[in-house]
Design a protein around this motif. Structure first.
Motif, PDB file in Angstrom:
ATOM      1  N   TYR B  39      -8.171 -23.952 -48.846  1.00  0.00           N
ATOM      2  CA  TYR B  39      -7.230 -22.985 -48.274  1.00  0.00           C
ATOM      3  C   TYR B  39      -5.827 -23.589 -48.266  1.00  0.00           C
ATOM      4  CZ  TYR B  39     -11.728 -21.411 -46.499  1.00  0.00           C
ATOM      5  OH  TYR B  39     -13.044 -21.019 -46.414  1.00  0.00           O
ATOM      6  N   GLU B  55     -10.189 -19.643 -50.400  1.00  0.00           N
ATOM      7  CA  GLU B  55     -11.121 -19.909 -51.501  1.00  0.00           C
ATOM      8  C   GLU B  55     -10.373 -20.115 -52.820  1.00  0.00           C
ATOM      9  OE1 GLU B  55     -14.164 -16.871 -51.393  1.00  0.00           O
ATOM     10  OE2 GLU B  55     -14.692 -17.378 -49.334  1.00  0.00           O
ATOM     11  N   MET B  94      -6.323 -27.249 -46.731  1.00  0.00           N
ATOM     12  CA  MET B  94      -7.432 -27.476 -45.792  1.00  0.00           C
ATOM     13  C   MET B  94      -8.748 -27.240 -46.504  1.00  0.00           C
ATOM     14  SD  MET B  94      -8.511 -25.320 -42.376  1.00  0.00           S
ATOM     15  CE  MET B  94      -9.439 -24.116 -43.330  1.00  0.00           C
ATOM     16  N   LEU B  99     -18.876 -28.540 -42.876  1.00  0.00           N
ATOM     17  CA  LEU B  99     -18.326 -28.394 -41.513  1.00  0.00           C
ATOM     18  C   LEU B  99     -19.355 -28.810 -40.462  1.00  0.00           C
ATOM     19  CD1 LEU B  99     -16.631 -24.915 -41.945  1.00  0.00           C
ATOM     20  CD2 LEU B  99     -15.543 -27.170 -42.084  1.00  0.00           C
ATOM     21  N   PRO B 100     -18.917 -29.217 -39.280  1.00  0.00           N
ATOM     22  CA  PRO B 100     -17.534 -29.643 -38.988  1.00  0.00           C
ATOM     23  C   PRO B 100     -17.291 -31.049 -39.517  1.00  0.00           C
ATOM     24  CG  PRO B 100     -18.936 -29.910 -37.060  1.00  0.00           C
ATOM     25  CD  PRO B 100     -19.799 -29.310 -38.121  1.00  0.00           C
ATOM     26  N   PRO B 101     -16.046 -31.480 -39.622  1.00  0.00           N
ATOM     27  CA  PRO B 101     -14.830 -30.793 -39.198  1.00  0.00           C
ATOM     28  C   PRO B 101     -14.091 -30.122 -40.360  1.00  0.00           C
ATOM     29  CG  PRO B 101     -14.323 -33.072 -39.656  1.00  0.00           C
ATOM     30  CD  PRO B 101     -15.784 -32.880 -40.007  1.00  0.00           C
ATOM     31  N   TYR B 102     -13.221 -29.164 -40.049  1.00  0.00           N
ATOM     32  CA  TYR B 102     -12.198 -28.771 -41.000  1.00  0.00           C
ATOM     33  C   TYR B 102     -11.235 -29.962 -41.098  1.00  0.00           C
ATOM     34  CZ  TYR B 102     -13.441 -23.776 -40.397  1.00  0.00           C
ATOM     35  OH  TYR B 102     -14.090 -22.560 -40.374  1.00  0.00           O
ATOM     36  N   PHE B 104      -7.374 -31.238 -42.864  1.00  0.00           N
ATOM     37  CA  PHE B 104      -6.126 -30.803 -43.476  1.00  0.00           C
ATOM     38  C   PHE B 104      -5.481 -31.945 -44.260  1.00  0.00           C
ATOM     39  CE2 PHE B 104      -5.510 -26.759 -41.252  1.00  0.00           C
ATOM     40  CZ  PHE B 104      -6.310 -26.907 -40.130  1.00  0.00           C
TER      41      PHE B 104
END
Lengths: 123, 112
Positions: B39, B55, B94, B99-102, B104
């Protein structure tokens, strides 16, 4: 329209706790998770954890595990993030955002964000 | 956790000129469901981040077609065909797999 409205700025001393709220409106509350993301001054985005309004299940990032709790009040569509044992490096803007969550898959996570809450930790 | 690395960390672009930002992930973002969970966000000065691309290449609602995303596996690119003054800010990539985590990227600051 979809909105996430956060509580106001906070100033805390080291060792104290802070609780930030995020009130959701304009959509079915249980269909999206809520993530908390923070941004220290001049730094990037750091995911802290998420909560599923559908089940109440949470997951937390390793960096804040043990100091953070995410809870919710489904009667008011509000999610809370409490961070304990605050340190100076917890000074940041804290954002809530719609996201995926345990048992919740969304096509476009982080499509809506709150306005951010500045938490300042200073003696 | 998956590490996201963006380059450059800052760039200065003349209005009307193109811009390109790279994002690399430490693991493949291609899922067994065939989707790639990468993303892009823009954070304008003093504002919350806003979703641009989901996506890899799907523009979110209301995002101008000057913005395009491409890439696969571990290498991704955000391109702005003709930069405008309103595009100033920090761009974040990102990942949303494993997941998790996202996680960045560090962010890329675009200036005019």
């Amino acid at each position: 329209q979809v909105q996430l409205m956060q509580s106001g700025p906070e100033v805390k001393k080291p060792g104290a706790s802070v609780k930030v709220s995020c009130k959701a409106s304009g959509y079915n509350f249980i269909t999206f998770g809520i993530s908390w993301v923070r941004q220290a001054p001049g730094q990037g985005l750091e995911w802290m954890g998420w909560i599923s309004p559908y089940t109440g299940k949470t997951d937390y990032a390793q960096q804040v595990q043990g100091r953070v709790s995410m809870t919710m009040d489904t009667s008011t569509n509000t999610v809370f993030m409490e961070l304990r044992s605050l340190r100076s490096d917890d000074t940041a803007v804290y954002y809530c955002a719609r996201s995926g969550a345990p048992n919740i898959v969304v096509v476009a996570p982080f499509d809506k964000w709150g306005q951010g809450t500045l938490v300042t930790v200073s003696s | 956790d998956i590490v996201m690395t963006q380059t450059p960390l800052s760039l200065s672009v003349t209005p009307g000129q193109p811009a390109s930002i790279s994002c690399k992930s430490s693991q493949s973002l291609l899922s067994s469901d065939g989707k790639t969970y990468l993303y892009w966000f823009l954070q304008r000065p003093g504002q919350s981040p806003q979703l641009l691309i989901y996506e890899v290449s799907n523009r979110f609602a209301g995002v101008p077609d000057r913005f395009s995303g491409s890439g696969s596996q571990t290498h991704f690119t955000l391109k702005i065909s003709r930069v405008e003054a309103d595009d100033v800010g920090v761009y974040h990539c990102m990942q949303g797999i494993h997941l998790p985590p996202y996680t960045f990227g560090q962010g890329t600051k675009l200036e005019i």
